[in-house]
Design a protein around this motif. Structure first.
Motif, PDB file in Angstrom:
ATOM      1  N   GLN A  90       0.865  -1.168   0.015  1.00  0.00           N
ATOM      2  CA  GLN A  90      -0.017  -0.114   0.148  1.00  0.00           C
ATOM      3  C   GLN A  90       0.944   1.186   0.166  1.00  0.00           C
ATOM      4  O   GLN A  90       1.895   1.189   0.703  1.00  0.00           O
ATOM      5  CB  GLN A  90      -0.999   0.231   1.275  1.00  0.00           C
ATOM      6  CG  GLN A  90      -1.714  -1.341   1.528  1.00  0.00           C
ATOM      7  CD  GLN A  90      -3.064  -1.076   0.747  1.00  0.00           C
ATOM      8  OE1 GLN A  90      -3.289   0.045  -0.046  1.00  0.00           O
ATOM      9  NE2 GLN A  90      -3.974  -2.031   0.851  1.00  0.00           N
ATOM     10  N   SER A  91       0.467   2.157  -0.733  1.00  0.00           N
ATOM     11  CA  SER A  91       1.326   3.502  -0.693  1.00  0.00           C
ATOM     12  C   SER A  91       0.918   4.393   0.413  1.00  0.00           C
ATOM     13  O   SER A  91      -0.338   4.543   1.049  1.00  0.00           O
ATOM     14  CB  SER A  91       1.179   4.270  -1.898  1.00  0.00           C
ATOM     15  OG  SER A  91      -0.190   4.457  -2.299  1.00  0.00           O
ATOM     16  N   GLY A  92       1.906   5.238   0.869  1.00  0.00           N
ATOM     17  CA  GLY A  92       1.647   6.397   1.806  1.00  0.00           C
ATOM     18  C   GLY A  92       1.287   5.578   3.335  1.00  0.00           C
ATOM     19  O   GLY A  92       0.587   6.457   4.045  1.00  0.00           O
ATOM     20  N   MET A 152       2.355   5.046   6.911  1.00  0.00           N
ATOM     21  CA  MET A 152       3.124   5.685   7.916  1.00  0.00           C
ATOM     22  C   MET A 152       2.790   4.802   9.168  1.00  0.00           C
ATOM     23  O   MET A 152       1.958   4.641   9.692  1.00  0.00           O
ATOM     24  CB  MET A 152       2.917   6.962   8.285  1.00  0.00           C
ATOM     25  CG  MET A 152       2.884   7.798   7.133  1.00  0.00           C
ATOM     26  SD  MET A 152       4.567   8.732   6.595  1.00  0.00           S
ATOM     27  CE  MET A 152       4.334   9.968   7.768  1.00  0.00           C
ATOM     28  N   THR A 184       7.945   6.117   7.521  1.00  0.00           N
ATOM     29  CA  THR A 184       7.481   5.453   6.570  1.00  0.00           C
ATOM     30  C   THR A 184       7.651   4.059   6.633  1.00  0.00           C
ATOM     31  O   THR A 184       8.553   3.456   7.329  1.00  0.00           O
ATOM     32  CB  THR A 184       7.714   5.980   5.157  1.00  0.00           C
ATOM     33  OG1 THR A 184       9.268   5.561   5.161  1.00  0.00           O
ATOM     34  CG2 THR A 184       7.489   7.341   4.861  1.00  0.00           C
ATOM     35  N   ASP A 230       7.922   0.716   4.362  1.00  0.00           N
ATOM     36  CA  ASP A 230       8.214   0.339   3.208  1.00  0.00           C
ATOM     37  C   ASP A 230       8.889  -0.956   2.942  1.00  0.00           C
ATOM     38  O   ASP A 230       9.059  -1.790   4.348  1.00  0.00           O
ATOM     39  CB  ASP A 230       9.434   1.298   2.496  1.00  0.00           C
ATOM     40  CG  ASP A 230      10.575   1.511   3.534  1.00  0.00           C
ATOM     41  OD1 ASP A 230      10.908   0.621   3.878  1.00  0.00           O
ATOM     42  OD2 ASP A 230      11.242   2.476   3.269  1.00  0.00           O
ATOM     43  N   THR A 260       1.127   0.458  12.173  1.00  0.00           N
ATOM     44  CA  THR A 260       0.648   1.172  11.137  1.00  0.00           C
ATOM     45  C   THR A 260      -0.872   1.153  11.166  1.00  0.00           C
ATOM     46  O   THR A 260      -1.484   2.000  10.303  1.00  0.00           O
ATOM     47  CB  THR A 260       1.196   0.505   9.783  1.00  0.00           C
ATOM     48  OG1 THR A 260       0.649  -0.868   9.788  1.00  0.00           O
ATOM     49  CG2 THR A 260       2.396   0.513   9.423  1.00  0.00           C
ATOM     50  N   TRP A 310      -3.688   5.048   6.763  1.00  0.00           N
ATOM     51  CA  TRP A 310      -3.741   4.933   5.124  1.00  0.00           C
ATOM     52  C   TRP A 310      -5.035   4.575   4.816  1.00  0.00           C
ATOM     53  O   TRP A 310      -5.356   4.969   3.376  1.00  0.00           O
ATOM     54  CB  TRP A 310      -2.620   4.182   4.703  1.00  0.00           C
ATOM     55  CG  TRP A 310      -2.698   2.775   5.383  1.00  0.00           C
ATOM     56  CD1 TRP A 310      -2.174   2.163   6.343  1.00  0.00           C
ATOM     57  CD2 TRP A 310      -3.217   1.542   4.794  1.00  0.00           C
ATOM     58  NE1 TRP A 310      -2.430   0.947   6.699  1.00  0.00           N
ATOM     59  CE2 TRP A 310      -3.153   0.543   5.618  1.00  0.00           C
ATOM     60  CE3 TRP A 310      -4.276   1.314   3.610  1.00  0.00           C
ATOM     61  CZ2 TRP A 310      -3.617  -0.766   5.432  1.00  0.00           C
ATOM     62  CZ3 TRP A 310      -4.573   0.007   3.409  1.00  0.00           C
ATOM     63  CH2 TRP A 310      -4.471  -0.873   4.074  1.00  0.00           C
TER      64      TRP A 310
END
Lengths: 314, 491
Positions: free
Chosen positions: B90-92, B94, B100, B102, B178, B201
């Motif tokens: 998933q992007s974004g 945190m 972040t 990743d 997250t 997110w």
């Protein structure tokens, strides 16, 4: 007085050493592996071994005893295996529930027992004495956890005056005291019943003594003789009981803490034993032993203050 | 209706809605307090109850119905040979500390769980992973040593959540994940608080804050709910009180399934239980419904094998061991125990075991078997029964999801050793075709049922008592979790 205190102090230290050895030995022989409790039924042998290493369980026994005692002497109680936080912090959090609760309960029990005992003794055989003694009989017979449940049923579920349990913390002292009220009453009443009976019988013993007759002969009324002479002399056995009761209230709140789900020391011990968090059990039990022994020491000194004969004897 | 009354009723509606919608917090009680807050370092279910999906998320996740859906992995490709899973993240996303999330964090989490010095309680979930490679910050490839049909399922477990190297040192007391809620406070022994994560997110949850409380005593639990100190009690410990809540309009009662197959386990290597006739006799001597009624006050679904009845692949094999004491006595005689025998029944603390044990002992006495009951604490049970295998029978609810694989391990405490079964499981582990998997699972269920490995009793129910108007709590417990992301108050 100083020699008396020094003698008591020496016996205090010896008791502590003996207690530490007994506690460590007993806890070591309880069956159950702390590591396998933490990791559950799917754990692999290598994972268990890694954890045991991490917890220092693979060290020899005497070394672990020395580490434990040495740590405690320097103020380091170790780190809880399951909570992963320093034991000292755990104790520090919990003691501010258990200690105020014990003091609260002790105050309540004394406040009830003293007047009750004195009234019963001074009106021996009268209706007041009979009803007070009847009530204390009941108080001794009723277990405190049952009484606690009745209190919850009436004051939390039906009347909604109190919450059924829990502890909001000392940020708001009024709320904190309120949440300790039902548990304190549940703890205090059976203790008050015992204390009132001891107070009464001790007073009656003293009222039959020669010195009371002398005091009466000097012209004091029965009531004056009771207050000035008998009560003070009757305090010795009462102090003993109060000392014992304080220790009981501090360590023995386990069931009451469970009923009111209070985060106190009793509940901490209970949870730690079932989780085999031995380091916490050892340290908390040792702390309680320490408190009990110190309280007894203080009671001994208090005797000496109340009764000068004890000082002279030593 | 005139304009005026319309207006009036509309404004009354708006007013009451405005007043009622004020509640955006919740107090949830569960029985046990998590010992610490590291879901990757211990087996305690309470850790997942509080944190799963709320604070921590994995690549995949369980939904309330037990299905596995994308979590932090938005999608994935599986290579032709079934060995390489390429996850697109998933992007974004945190972490709660602002760092972040990743591919490096995913690699860190998986490598940490399968490392030699790992203390992950479910290290087996990661056993097939051969390599984890970061392709770019949003893509990661996981290579398996052999095809594993349940890999995506494994990654949904609470033990496989994604953690960050920046916050791993203090995870036990300050969990940084997250999820849709951040951890705010934990007053040990009393309560734990979560607050909505505004940087989440995914879809924002309706609740702004949540408090967990820990009440293990059944009487105290009853009092806390009745006094409305708590809004919901997940896993209510006193089934005998449930009818009272059902009759009270202030409350709703949800009785869901867990993954807990409750079994009368038998020591398959110890005489007389090494004889299949004896195991069959024990199974037939048991009246499941009497146990469910007597020990669980009627809550629980009968099972005939070690598999969850709500799973689509469940096969109903209850007939294999329906209550038949006469046949049980015949089987015992055939096995050479016409006069019965004496054995041990070692019981762990939960009430299903303690209450169920008394009933089972009475039922076994009917056919001449004397079961000597001893009550153990969990730690002692793990030592005596699980590790030392010093027991005749025991009663345990096996709560791990999809755990029929334990029958393939001859060292597992009930010590079932059957080459045919082991071959079926090995085949299953490396099969990814869904139809083939269903067939193999059916075969596995049938084998252990017909071998009477254990006495299969019932699927453990999980009762939840909640205030009326609370929506979105999980009914079933496909994994230990009190997922608050979909919970809201109506009106």
């Amino acid at each position: 007085m100083i020699r008396f205190a020094a003698k008591r102090l020496l016996s205090l230290i010896l008791s502590l050493i003996a207690a530490s050895i007994v506690i460590f030995a007993v806890i070591e022989v309880i069956p159950g592996d702390p590591a396998s409790f933490m990791l559950g039924v799917n754990a692999r042998a290598d994972t268990l071994d890694a954890l045991r290493d991490q917890m220092g369980l693979n060290d020899p026994l005497p070394l672990r005893y020395i580490n434990w005692i040495g740590g405690m002497l320097t103020g380091d109680f170790g780190t809880s295996w399951t909570y992963k936080t320093p034991v000292a912090d755990l104790i520090n959090d919990r003691i501010w529930v258990s200690l105020p609760l014990a003091i609260y309960a002790l105050l309540l029990s004394t406040l009830i027992a003293f007047p009750a005992g004195i009234i019963a003794a001074s009106r021996r055989g009268g209706p007041a004495d009979i009803s007070i003694m009847g009530a204390t009989q009941l108080g001794v017979a009723i277990p405190n956890f049952w009484f606690a449940m009745i209190l919850v049923l009436v004051f939390a579920i039906n009347l909604r005056w109190f919450s059924a349990g829990g502890f909001p913390g000392w940020d708001n002292p009024a709320l904190a005291l309120k949440s300790l009220t039902l548990p304190a009453i549940a703890l205090a009443l059976p203790q008050a019943a015992i204390l009132a009976r001891v107070m009464r019988s001790s007073l009656l013993d003293n009222l039959g003594e020669d010195y009371i007759r002398t005091a009466r002969a000097k012209g004091l009324t029965r009531r004056q003789a009771l207050w000035r002479h008998a009560v003070r002399n009757a305090l010795i056995p009462v102090l003993t009981i109060i000392g014992l009761q304080f220790s009981f209230l501090l360590a023995g709140g386990i069931i009451i803490e469970q009923v009111f789900f209070l985060p106190g020391l009793g509940r901490l011990i209970f949870q730690s034993i079932s989780a085999r968090d031995l380091i916490v059990v050892e340290s908390v039990v040792m702390l309680l032993v320490f408190v009990v022994i110190v309280v007894n020491f203080a009671v001994d000194l208090a005797y000496a203050t109340v009764d000068p004969r004890l000082r002279a004897k030593s | 209706m005139t304009h005026f009354t319309k207006l009036l009723s509309a404004s009354v509606l708006a007013l009451t809605a405005g007043m009622a919608s004020a509640q955006t917090d919740i107090t949830v009680a569960i029985q046990l307090e998590p010992p610490n807050l590291d879901p990757t370092g211990g087996a305690a279910q309470a850790i997942d109850s509080v944190l799963y999906s709320n604070v921590f998320e994995g690549l995949t996740r369980f939904m309330a119905d037990g299905s596995v859906v994308p979590g932090l992995a938005a999608s994935w490709d599986i290579s032709e040979d079934g060995l390489t899973y390429t996850f697109t993240l998933q992007s974004g996303v945190m972490f709660h500390d602002g760092t972040t999330m990743d591919a490096e964090d995913v690699k860190f989490s998986l490598d940490r769980a399968r490392a030699e010095d790992s203390t992950n309680a479910q290290k087996g979930l990661f056993a097939d992973i051969a390599d984890v490679t970061v392709i770019d910050p949003a893509t990661i490839a996981v290579t398996l040593a052999q095809p594993n049909g349940s890999f995506l399922f494994n990654m949904a477990w609470g033990d496989a959540v994604i953690v960050a190297p920046e916050s791993i040192e203090t995870i036990a007391s300050n969990p940084i994940g997250t999820g849709a809620f951040t951890f705010t406070d934990w007053v040990q022994g009393d309560r734990l608080e979560l607050t909505r994560n505004d940087a989440y997110w995914g879809d924002a949850p309706a609740l702004e804050s949540a408090t967990f409380r820990f009440i293990s005593d059944p009487t105290a639990a009853f009092a806390a709910v009745m006094a409305e100190d708590v809004d919901a009690f997940v896993g209510f410990p006193a089934p005998e009180n449930l009818p009272q809540f059902e009759a009270d309009p202030r409350f709703q009662v949800l009785v869901g399934n867990t993954e807990g197959e409750t079994i009368l386990s038998m020591n398959n290597q110890m005489p007389p239980f090494d004889n299949v006739l004896v195991r069959q006799a024990v199974s037939l001597a048991i009246d499941r419904q009497a146990i469910i009624d007597g020990a669980m006050f009627g809550y629980g679904t009968p099972i005939g094998t070690h598999f969850a009845p709500h799973n689509p692949d469940y096969v109903d094999l209850i007939e294999n061991s329906s209550h038949n004491p006469d046949r049980a006595r015949e089987l015992l005689a055939e096995a050479g125990f016409a006069d019965g025998f004496t054995t041990t029944l070692k019981l762990p603390p939960p009430s299903y075991a303690r209450r169920g044990g008394e009933i089972i002992a009475a039922q076994l006495r009917e056919v001449g078997i004397t079961a000597e009951i001893s009550n153990l604490e969990w730690a002692q049970w793990l030592e005596d029964v699980f590790k030392a295998k010093d027991f005749g029978m025991s009663i345990v609810s096996h709560t791990e999801p999809m755990d029929i694989g334990i029958y393939a391990n001859p060292d597992y405490y009930f010590q079932y050793d059957n080459i045919v079964f082991q071959a079926v499981m090995e085949k299953l582990n490396t099969t990814t075709d869904p139809d083939m998997r269903s067939e193999l699972m059916a075969a596995a269920q049938t084998l252990i049922s017909e071998d009477y490995v254990n006495g299969y009793l019932f699927q453990l129910a999980v009762p939840t008592v909640a205030k009326a108007g609370l929506n979105g709590l999980w009914l079933d417990q496909p994994t230990a979790a009190v997922d608050l992301t979909g919970v809201s108050w109506s009106e």
